[in-house]
Design a protein around this motif. Structure first.
Motif, PDB file in Angstrom:
ATOM      1  N   GLU A 104     -30.553   8.752  35.280  1.00 51.44           N
ATOM      2  CA  GLU A 104     -31.833   9.283  35.765  1.00 51.44           C
ATOM      3  C   GLU A 104     -32.769   9.630  34.612  1.00 51.44           C
ATOM      4  OE1 GLU A 104     -31.120  12.072  39.017  1.00 51.44           O
ATOM      5  OE2 GLU A 104     -29.694  10.663  39.915  1.00 51.44           O
ATOM      6  N   LEU A 105     -32.218  10.092  33.499  1.00 48.64           N
ATOM      7  CA  LEU A 105     -33.054  10.392  32.326  1.00 48.64           C
ATOM      8  C   LEU A 105     -33.685   9.114  31.763  1.00 48.64           C
ATOM      9  CD1 LEU A 105     -34.066  12.167  29.958  1.00 48.64           C
ATOM     10  CD2 LEU A 105     -31.861  11.749  28.847  1.00 48.64           C
ATOM     11  N   ILE A 106     -32.891   8.066  31.633  1.00 49.64           N
ATOM     12  CA  ILE A 106     -33.414   6.814  31.061  1.00 49.64           C
ATOM     13  C   ILE A 106     -34.505   6.245  31.969  1.00 49.64           C
ATOM     14  CG2 ILE A 106     -32.769   4.425  30.466  1.00 49.64           C
ATOM     15  CD1 ILE A 106     -30.054   5.638  29.437  1.00 49.64           C
ATOM     16  N   LYS A 107     -34.297   6.320  33.286  1.00 51.63           N
ATOM     17  CA  LYS A 107     -35.343   5.864  34.216  1.00 51.63           C
ATOM     18  C   LYS A 107     -36.575   6.756  34.098  1.00 51.63           C
ATOM     19  CE  LYS A 107     -32.916   5.682  38.100  1.00 51.63           C
ATOM     20  NZ  LYS A 107     -32.821   5.400  39.546  1.00 51.63           N
ATOM     21  N   LEU A 108     -36.365   8.047  33.983  1.00 55.70           N
ATOM     22  CA  LEU A 108     -37.494   8.976  33.845  1.00 55.70           C
ATOM     23  C   LEU A 108     -38.326   8.619  32.604  1.00 55.70           C
ATOM     24  CD1 LEU A 108     -37.412  12.792  34.274  1.00 55.70           C
ATOM     25  CD2 LEU A 108     -38.412  11.849  32.253  1.00 55.70           C
ATOM     26  N   LEU A 109     -37.657   8.400  31.463  1.00 57.80           N
ATOM     27  CA  LEU A 109     -38.383   8.095  30.221  1.00 57.80           C
ATOM     28  C   LEU A 109     -39.140   6.772  30.359  1.00 57.80           C
ATOM     29  CD1 LEU A 109     -35.656   9.114  27.611  1.00 57.80           C
ATOM     30  CD2 LEU A 109     -37.722  10.400  28.202  1.00 57.80           C
ATOM     31  N   HIS A 110     -38.543   5.830  31.070  1.00 57.19           N
ATOM     32  CA  HIS A 110     -39.206   4.546  31.298  1.00 57.19           C
ATOM     33  C   HIS A 110     -40.424   4.717  32.219  1.00 57.19           C
ATOM     34  CE1 HIS A 110     -39.645   0.214  31.810  1.00 57.19           C
ATOM     35  NE2 HIS A 110     -39.880   0.496  33.078  1.00 57.19           N
ATOM     36  N   HIS A 111     -40.226   5.368  33.353  1.00 57.88           N
ATOM     37  CA  HIS A 111     -41.333   5.572  34.300  1.00 57.88           C
ATOM     38  C   HIS A 111     -42.472   6.362  33.637  1.00 57.88           C
ATOM     39  CE1 HIS A 111     -38.990   3.912  37.503  1.00 57.88           C
ATOM     40  NE2 HIS A 111     -38.206   4.951  37.678  1.00 57.88           N
ATOM     41  N   ALA A 112     -42.115   7.273  32.725  1.00 60.96           N
ATOM     42  CA  ALA A 112     -43.131   8.102  32.063  1.00 60.96           C
ATOM     43  C   ALA A 112     -43.794   7.360  30.906  1.00 60.96           C
ATOM     44  CB  ALA A 112     -42.495   9.395  31.569  1.00 60.96           C
ATOM     45  N   GLN A 113     -43.345   6.125  30.640  1.00 62.12           N
ATOM     46  CA  GLN A 113     -43.877   5.281  29.568  1.00 62.12           C
ATOM     47  C   GLN A 113     -43.738   5.949  28.195  1.00 62.12           C
ATOM     48  OE1 GLN A 113     -47.878   4.391  30.970  1.00 62.12           O
ATOM     49  NE2 GLN A 113     -46.991   4.027  32.984  1.00 62.12           N
ATOM     50  N   CYS A 114     -42.629   6.637  28.001  1.00 64.63           N
ATOM     51  CA  CYS A 114     -42.373   7.270  26.703  1.00 64.63           C
ATOM     52  C   CYS A 114     -42.026   6.195  25.682  1.00 64.63           C
ATOM     53  CB  CYS A 114     -41.186   8.225  26.807  1.00 64.63           C
ATOM     54  SG  CYS A 114     -41.496   9.594  27.915  1.00 64.63           S
ATOM     55  N   HIS A 115     -42.380   6.424  24.437  1.00 69.21           N
ATOM     56  CA  HIS A 115     -41.960   5.491  23.378  1.00 69.21           C
ATOM     57  C   HIS A 115     -41.586   6.261  22.121  1.00 69.21           C
ATOM     58  CE1 HIS A 115     -46.003   5.930  21.772  1.00 69.21           C
ATOM     59  NE2 HIS A 115     -46.427   5.759  23.003  1.00 69.21           N
ATOM     60  N   ASP A 116     -40.816   5.612  21.240  1.00 67.37           N
ATOM     61  CA  ASP A 116     -40.320   6.225  19.995  1.00 67.37           C
ATOM     62  C   ASP A 116     -39.528   7.508  20.270  1.00 67.37           C
ATOM     63  OD1 ASP A 116     -41.579   4.393  18.126  1.00 67.37           O
ATOM     64  OD2 ASP A 116     -43.468   5.317  18.731  1.00 67.37           O
ATOM     65  N   VAL A 117     -38.666   7.452  21.260  1.00 69.35           N
ATOM     66  CA  VAL A 117     -37.885   8.652  21.621  1.00 69.35           C
ATOM     67  C   VAL A 117     -36.531   8.629  20.903  1.00 69.35           C
ATOM     68  CG1 VAL A 117     -36.814   9.921  23.544  1.00 69.35           C
ATOM     69  CG2 VAL A 117     -38.977   8.712  23.900  1.00 69.35           C
ATOM     70  N   VAL A 118     -36.082   9.790  20.441  1.00 72.54           N
ATOM     71  CA  VAL A 118     -34.717   9.934  19.910  1.00 72.54           C
ATOM     72  C   VAL A 118     -33.980  10.928  20.808  1.00 72.54           C
ATOM     73  CG1 VAL A 118     -33.293  10.437  17.893  1.00 72.54           C
ATOM     74  CG2 VAL A 118     -35.649   9.683  17.560  1.00 72.54           C
ATOM     75  N   LEU A 119     -32.741  10.574  21.154  1.00 72.64           N
ATOM     76  CA  LEU A 119     -31.933  11.448  22.009  1.00 72.64           C
ATOM     77  C   LEU A 119     -30.774  12.029  21.198  1.00 72.64           C
ATOM     78  CD1 LEU A 119     -30.895  10.928  25.641  1.00 72.64           C
ATOM     79  CD2 LEU A 119     -29.101  11.314  23.978  1.00 72.64           C
ATOM     80  N   PHE A 120     -30.536  13.319  21.346  1.00 71.77           N
ATOM     81  CA  PHE A 120     -29.440  13.999  20.640  1.00 71.77           C
ATOM     82  C   PHE A 120     -28.514  14.658  21.652  1.00 71.77           C
ATOM     83  CE2 PHE A 120     -33.413  14.464  18.313  1.00 71.77           C
ATOM     84  CZ  PHE A 120     -33.104  14.036  17.034  1.00 71.77           C
TER      85      PHE A 120
END
Ligand code: R2B
Ligand code: URA
Length: 312
Positions: A123-139
């Motif tokens: 759900e997080l990966i879909k959220l970041l995609h739908h929100a058109q986020c870019h250059d994201v780093v996940l920790f």
């Protein structure tokens, strides 16, 4: 708009577009609405680009309390306006996960173990995609059992490995096992190690992290309700793990590494060790010592974020 179109076409090799999060599921394009059920968010009821489009850092960790504390900590560290006490849980419509947004930082809890984090990550990966986020780093900021390390050492994972120390994640799909690679982003891991060297009294190493599907027998503990092996067999397994480069054991890293890698999301796993598994199984350190240990991954990631944002 061009970026969205290119993303929709699955063009992930175009050097002119900023690295965005790619979904590897053609069926999603045919859906009118996407309900992110365990976040209590949806593409129809929420304006995801407006709510999340500026996210650059996603920090995930097992405990809801710890991830709220992290959100408040990073709010102070980034000297953002308003009170850290007023940060609101975006997922208050559900008690499965909690989620806090602090400027460009998203802090989310994932529960314990692969199934729990994997639902959150879909759900997080879909959220970041739908929100058109870019250059994201996940920790992932977590705790772990150390393999030959002093308690309190922070392990920055280069590869997440399975029970046989292989850098892969096995998933059963339609009754068959499929495997995915679990190497993490080398550049981010090295940047984190560099950050650790800039902090006072901050023991940190890069190493492999073994992901187990259980805290007790699955991690070779002798203190569970069941135990099917001897003390000597436990030590032999830990010795083999150490020999293979494993420096700590936790319960989520392989699926996180595998899913982020496939979707083009840079990811890192940073876990503090609570004990040295060669010395025992029970976690005996006093509460205040454990609290301080658990702050270490937060301090390291905060330093990384502040450097990336030009605060330092
Ligand atoms: C580390 O700590 C938890 C078990 O105590 C588990 O979520 C993990 O990976
Ligand atoms: N978390 C784990 O999964 N294992 C440990 O030994 C400590 C924390």
């Amino acid at each position: 708009m061009a970026q969205i179109l290119l993303n929709r076409m699955g063009n992930d090799h175009n050097e002119y577009i900023k690295p965005s999060v790619q979904l590897k599921n053609p069926y999603l394009d045919t859906m009118e609405e996407d309900i992110l059920y365990h976040f209590s968010l949806s593409t129809k009821t929420h304006n995801l680009p407006e709510m999340f489009g500026d996210i650059k850092f996603v920090c995930v960790g097992g405990s809801a309390t710890r991830m709220k504390a992290f959100a408040q900590f990073i709010h102070q560290e980034l000297k953002l306006p308003g009170s850290p006490e007023e940060i609101r849980n975006i997922c208050e419509g559900t008690d499965r996960y909690c989620m806090y947004k602090v400027g460009p930082v998203l802090s989310i809890s994932h529960g314990m173990g692969v199934p729990s984090i994997s639902i959150m990550l879909h759900e997080l990966i879909k959220l970041l995609h739908h929100a058109q986020c870019h250059d994201v780093v996940l920790f992932r900021l977590g705790t772990s059992g150390g393999v030959g390390l002093a308690p309190g050492t922070v392990v920055i994972t280069d590869k997440a490995v399975d029970y046989s120390f292989r850098p892969q994640f096995e998933q059963v799909v339609l009754g068959k096992v499929i495997t995915r690679n679990t190497e993490l982003d080398e550049g981010v891991a090295n940047e984190l190690l560099q950050c650790s060297s800039e902090l006072q009294n901050f023991p940190a190493v890069i190493g492999h992290t073994m992901c187990a599907h259980d805290f007790y027998e699955g991690q070779g503990r002798l203190d569970g309700a069941l135990c099917s092996f001897s003390h000597e067999e436990k030590l032999e397994y830990l010795r083999e793990a150490h020999e293979a480069g494993v420096r700590n054991i936790e319960m989520e890293s392989t699926v996180l590494a595998a899913m982020c890698r496939v979707c083009g999301l840079k990811a890192a796993v940073i876990c503090v060790t609570l004990l040295n598994r060669f010395d025992g199984d029970q976690i005996t350190s006093p509460h205040d010592v454990l609290v301080e240990y658990q702050q270490r991954p937060q301090v390291l990631v905060s330093h990384f974020i502040k450097k990336r944002l030009g605060y330092i």
